[in-house]
Design an enzyme around this catalytic site. Structure first.
Site, short mmCIF file in Angstrom:
data_model
loop_
_atom_site.label_atom_id
_atom_site.label_comp_id
_atom_site.label_asym_id
_atom_site.label_seq_id
_atom_site.Cartn_x
_atom_site.Cartn_y
_atom_site.Cartn_z
N ASP A 21 43.42 45.30 40.44
CA ASP A 21 44.50 45.98 39.70
C ASP A 21 45.82 45.97 40.48
O ASP A 21 46.66 46.85 40.30
CB ASP A 21 44.12 47.43 39.36
N GLU A 22 46.03 44.98 41.33
CA GLU A 22 47.25 44.92 42.13
C GLU A 22 48.44 44.39 41.34
O GLU A 22 49.59 44.49 41.79
CB GLU A 22 47.06 44.04 43.38
N HIS A 49 44.21 41.35 33.27
CA HIS A 49 45.62 41.12 33.60
C HIS A 49 46.45 41.52 32.40
O HIS A 49 46.18 41.08 31.27
CB HIS A 49 45.89 39.65 33.90
N ARG A 309 39.93 53.24 32.04
CA ARG A 309 39.64 54.34 32.95
C ARG A 309 40.83 54.62 33.86
O ARG A 309 41.51 53.70 34.30
CB ARG A 309 38.42 54.01 33.82
#
Length: 434
Positions: A21-22, A49, A309
């Site tokens: 999740d960068e 993405h 989430r």
């Protein structure tokens, strides 16, 4: 992306350097415009993405981001596990958005398949763990890789001989799952559904090893897109709170069939969020459970692309990054979401771990030991100004530039891109002194 594009190698790998999740998608999408092939080498539809192009959002879970480049060819390599219904759903959404994929989207013959019953088993296993749950996306990834390792899985190439290969193998695998897990599978209905899928997918199924290596040998540029994050690697991450594949750059060797020697002159780009997040369970020593963490989560829109989430948020951990760099040998860094920190009075960065008063030499493999460490922080003043409109690095506030420079100096890897917003253009190119 700002002017003065950064030159990258013929073979370039983009890796999520933390727990996923960068924001890998934005740079990958931008770089893909300069590459002939964009290649996924690990994971499945548990990745996510979100790319914003001219105000339109594209949420891709399986398809490489390079599909948005009309000239690029895309491949799901042999290290990927493919849920065909998800693949066709994403292709349909791209077509609806005016993105043509015909003749550009391919699946490696050796790629294994994820079936709906894998998702059912995934959910059952997670529920059975109770308070010790891993935090899986329940997309069937682990069970599909388990079948692969047990040598009972099905591959894309099996669809090319549906009646003689796919049908008996799927029937046997489904019957085994029914017996072992006590689940119901309508085998005949699934076979009918996959017969139709096979007809649609056949033109996309290729020899991935030949495709990739022939491209490299002919001088074409290949962009390797890692899914998830390095700290979720099945061997090198925070086991057992990991994924079931190899997100680190070495996964490109086995996940695409590229010889290690061909990585000699490769660029390995680390995507590093300006703070740290992770989804699901597992150790997180810089986690912020206070108002600052909640604010970062809100301002950073830290909710999973795949599951929705909420992501746990905390300070940037350079102990993690030093370890991540050691196993990937990064050549360039892209810091993302620097703008999210703009409202903070001060910002902390983890620079060391101590245990019983002694500094640890590296990130520990023992999660029990990790839970006992004392985190050593360095504190920086915040910049307290909106940077989302900045497009030149020198126009950033001095405090923001000092923060970025500290990361570069600590890791001894040049920071070449700095993200200051979600749009394609909200990325600053930094000319590094290193």
């Amino acid at each position: 992306m700002a002017e003065n594009q950064v030159e990258v190698a013929q073979l370039t790998v983009v890796v999520g350097a933390q727990w996923g999740d960068e924001g890998k998608g934005k740079l990958t999408d931008d770089l893909a415009r300069e590459f002939d092939l964009t290649l996924r080498y690990n994971g499945g539809s548990n990745a996510g993405h979100t790319i914003v192009v001219e105000g339109r959002k594209y949420a891709l879970h399986l398809i490489p981001c390079g599909i948005l480049n009309p000239k690029a060819h895309c491949l799901l390599g042999n290290g990927v596990v493919v849920h065909i219904p998800t693949l066709f759903k994403e292709l349909a959404e791209l077509k609806e958005g005016g993105i043509s994929y015909e003749g550009r989207m391919f699946v490696a013959e050796r790629a294994h398949l994820v079936f709906d019953y894998h998702m059912t088993v995934d959910g059952m296993r997670e529920t059975s763990l109770g308070k010790d749950m891993i935090g899986t996306t329940k997309k069937g990834i682990g069970p599909a890789y388990a079948e692969k390792m047990n040598r009972t899985g099905l591959r894309a190439v099996d669809l090319l001989r549906f009646d003689t290969v796919f049908k008996p193998r799927f029937t046997r695998a489904a019957q085994m799952a029914q017996t072992r897990f006590g689940i119901e599978i309508d085998i005949e209905a699934e076979l009918q559904r996959y017969r139709e899928f096979a007809t649609q997918l056949t033109p996309m199924i290729v020899d991935g090893v030949d495709l990739v290596n022939s491209a490299l040998e002919s001088g074409k540029k290949c962009l390797l897109e890692g899914a998830n994050g390095v700290m979720l690697d099945i061997d090198l991450g925070t086991y057992p709170y990991v994924t079931s594949s190899h997100p680190y750059s070495g996964g490109g060797v086995t996940g695409l069939g590229i010889a290690p020697q061909k990585f000699g002159a490769a660029d390995v780009i680390a995507i590093v969020k300006a703070y740290t997040t992770r989804v699901g369970e597992g150790p997180f020593v810089t986690e912020l459970t206070d108002d600052i963490g909640a604010m970062i989560q809100k301002d950073g829109h830290e909710f999973g692309t795949t599951t929705g989430r909420p992501r746990r948020c905390g300070w940037l951990d350079l102990v993690v990054m030093k370890y991540s760099h050691r196993i990937n040998h990064y050549t360039k860094i892209n810091i993302t979401k620097l703008d999210v920190l703009s409202c903070l009075d001060e910002i902390k960065v983890a620079v060391a771990y101590k245990h019983n008063g002694k500094e640890l030499p590296s990130f520990p493999s023992s999660l029990e030991l990790l839970g006992e460490v004392e985190v050593v922080y360095q504190t920086f003043p915040g910049w307290k100004s909106d940077i989302t409109g900045v497009r030149n690095y020198l126009d950033l506030p001095e405090a923001a530039r000092n923060y970025v420079q500290f990361v570069e100096d600590f890791l001894k890897v040049p920071v070449r891109w700095v993200g200051v917003g979600p749009d394609r253009e909200a990325t600053i190119v930094k000319q590094s002194a290193l």
